[in-house]
Design a protein around this motif. Sequence first.
Motif, PDB file in Angstrom:
ATOM      1  N   UNK A  12      45.824  38.040  45.746  1.00  0.00           N
ATOM      2  CA  UNK A  12      44.541  37.986  46.449  1.00  0.00           C
ATOM      3  C   UNK A  12      44.512  39.113  47.482  1.00  0.00           C
ATOM      4  N   UNK A  13      43.300  39.535  47.852  1.00  0.00           N
ATOM      5  CA  UNK A  13      43.161  40.604  48.848  1.00  0.00           C
ATOM      6  C   UNK A  13      41.777  40.544  49.471  1.00  0.00           C
ATOM      7  N   UNK A  14      41.642  41.008  50.722  1.00  0.00           N
ATOM      8  CA  UNK A  14      40.327  41.014  51.366  1.00  0.00           C
ATOM      9  C   UNK A  14      39.471  42.178  50.888  1.00  0.00           C
ATOM     10  N   UNK A  15      38.173  42.039  51.053  1.00  0.00           N
ATOM     11  CA  UNK A  15      37.265  43.171  50.859  1.00  0.00           C
ATOM     12  C   UNK A  15      37.067  43.856  52.211  1.00  0.00           C
ATOM     13  N   UNK A  16      36.751  45.138  52.168  1.00  0.00           N
ATOM     14  CA  UNK A  16      36.621  45.926  53.392  1.00  0.00           C
ATOM     15  C   UNK A  16      35.368  46.789  53.316  1.00  0.00           C
ATOM     16  N   UNK A  17      34.910  47.266  54.458  1.00  0.00           N
ATOM     17  CA  UNK A  17      33.795  48.216  54.506  1.00  0.00           C
ATOM     18  C   UNK A  17      34.372  49.610  54.710  1.00  0.00           C
ATOM     19  N   UNK A  18      33.937  50.563  53.866  1.00  0.00           N
ATOM     20  CA  UNK A  18      34.449  51.930  53.967  1.00  0.00           C
ATOM     21  C   UNK A  18      33.308  52.936  53.940  1.00  0.00           C
TER      22      UNK A  18
ATOM     23  N   UNK B 142      30.415  41.586  40.682  1.00  0.00           N
ATOM     24  CA  UNK B 142      31.768  41.863  41.174  1.00  0.00           C
ATOM     25  C   UNK B 142      31.834  41.493  42.651  1.00  0.00           C
ATOM     26  N   UNK B 143      33.043  41.318  43.171  1.00  0.00           N
ATOM     27  CA  UNK B 143      33.145  40.955  44.587  1.00  0.00           C
ATOM     28  C   UNK B 143      32.657  42.086  45.487  1.00  0.00           C
ATOM     29  N   UNK B 144      32.781  43.334  45.029  1.00  0.00           N
ATOM     30  CA  UNK B 144      32.264  44.442  45.840  1.00  0.00           C
ATOM     31  C   UNK B 144      30.737  44.390  45.901  1.00  0.00           C
ATOM     32  N   UNK B 145      30.103  43.874  44.856  1.00  0.00           N
ATOM     33  CA  UNK B 145      28.654  43.667  44.854  1.00  0.00           C
ATOM     34  C   UNK B 145      28.279  42.466  45.729  1.00  0.00           C
ATOM     35  N   UNK B 146      29.021  41.361  45.572  1.00  0.00           N
ATOM     36  CA  UNK B 146      28.760  40.181  46.397  1.00  0.00           C
ATOM     37  C   UNK B 146      28.927  40.500  47.881  1.00  0.00           C
TER      38      UNK B 146
ATOM     39  N   UNK C 245      34.704  47.570  48.855  1.00  0.00           N
ATOM     40  CA  UNK C 245      35.677  47.280  47.796  1.00  0.00           C
ATOM     41  C   UNK C 245      36.782  46.337  48.259  1.00  0.00           C
ATOM     42  N   UNK C 246      37.559  45.869  47.294  1.00  0.00           N
ATOM     43  CA  UNK C 246      38.784  45.142  47.641  1.00  0.00           C
ATOM     44  C   UNK C 246      39.778  46.163  48.181  1.00  0.00           C
ATOM     45  N   UNK C 247      40.630  45.739  49.083  1.00  0.00           N
ATOM     46  CA  UNK C 247      41.572  46.663  49.718  1.00  0.00           C
ATOM     47  C   UNK C 247      42.448  47.417  48.720  1.00  0.00           C
ATOM     48  N   UNK C 248      43.071  46.751  47.727  1.00  0.00           N
ATOM     49  CA  UNK C 248      43.963  47.501  46.835  1.00  0.00           C
ATOM     50  C   UNK C 248      43.260  48.531  45.964  1.00  0.00           C
TER      51      UNK C 248
END
Length: 358
Positions: free
Chosen positions: A158-164, A196-200, A238-241
């Motif tokens: 699992x990993x958090x999403x971030x703003x970039x 996708x989680x980046x869309x959500x 995006x997700x961090x990884x």
Amino acid sequence: MGRGSLPGFSHEAPGCGCELKGCEFASVHNQRRCIMRIATLALLAAAAVVPAAPSVASPSSFPDRPVVLVVGYVPGGPADTLARKVASELGKIWHQSVVVENRPGATATIANAYVAKAAPDGYTLLVAANDYVTSKYVIDNLPYEMGKSHVAVGMIATAPNIAVVPSQSDIKTPKAFMAWVKEGKGLTYASTGVGSTSNLAGEMFKKLTGANILHIPYKGVGQWLPDFMSGRITMAFPSLPSVTALIDAKQIRVIAVAQKQRSTLLPDVPTFAEVGLQGFDISTWWGLMAPRGTPPKIVEKINADLNAALNSDDVKKAWKTLGVEVTPQSPAQFAEVIHKDEKTLQSMVSALNLKSSQ
């Protein structure tokens, strides 16, 4: 032809003598007995050439041939990176080749459908993410049934999403970022597909802030990066990884983390809650699934070996570098994660009014 004889058959069929001695219809009995015996022999011969049903390997001997991990995303993304490391470690445990096969497109539903139709023997597995659940609510007429066409095997990470933002952007702090998005002039964000989680994450951010940001979907990070660096895309969630290498290369700048606590990989980057945006908490999971009908003992065997791989020093080190958490779980625990996501993501997708054109 005599009385009671059947055309085309000899009265003297060997071994078919009538047991009703003295019967004037003995020849008829002989012929009928012969026909029955011939029919029986024909059925036995036909049965002998029918191929036997394929046998399923016992857990102790599984796997006795190469295993394929199907990834619904382009090479180089987080799912692909995680899958290749898991494949390497499982290969060591199983002493068999474990191959990663990329089948990207349609928010991973192409890969999901492919595995759903595969033989339920444990040799074709799916590396899934949260959008396995959300695709049910954003894409019409899926060629499989989410939650029923696959069985949960185990969680991978699992990993958090971030703003970039691009590294050349003038936006350098969370405070400046929040002020910038509220102005809403020519803002765009990239995702790896509808659902996708980046869309959500992007749509949730828009809803929480009231910002006017245009969504532009891509198949993967590698596809949106050129537009991101050129300025056509102004931000992403995006997700961090998925962007760790880009962070290390200083190609992108991380503004904030979309979870309750700071990331261990980015201890100096604040959470959105710290800068006043409450409720923006979203993360990504990746897990292993198998076609429905895969024997429970095989699922348990794969799960046990997957968890052994996740607990290895090599994987723990790799996961730390990528910024993901090691999350070994049983099949039942992973199934419960999917079940809970089904409830929460359905309401989220509905509230955000997401729908794919695919």
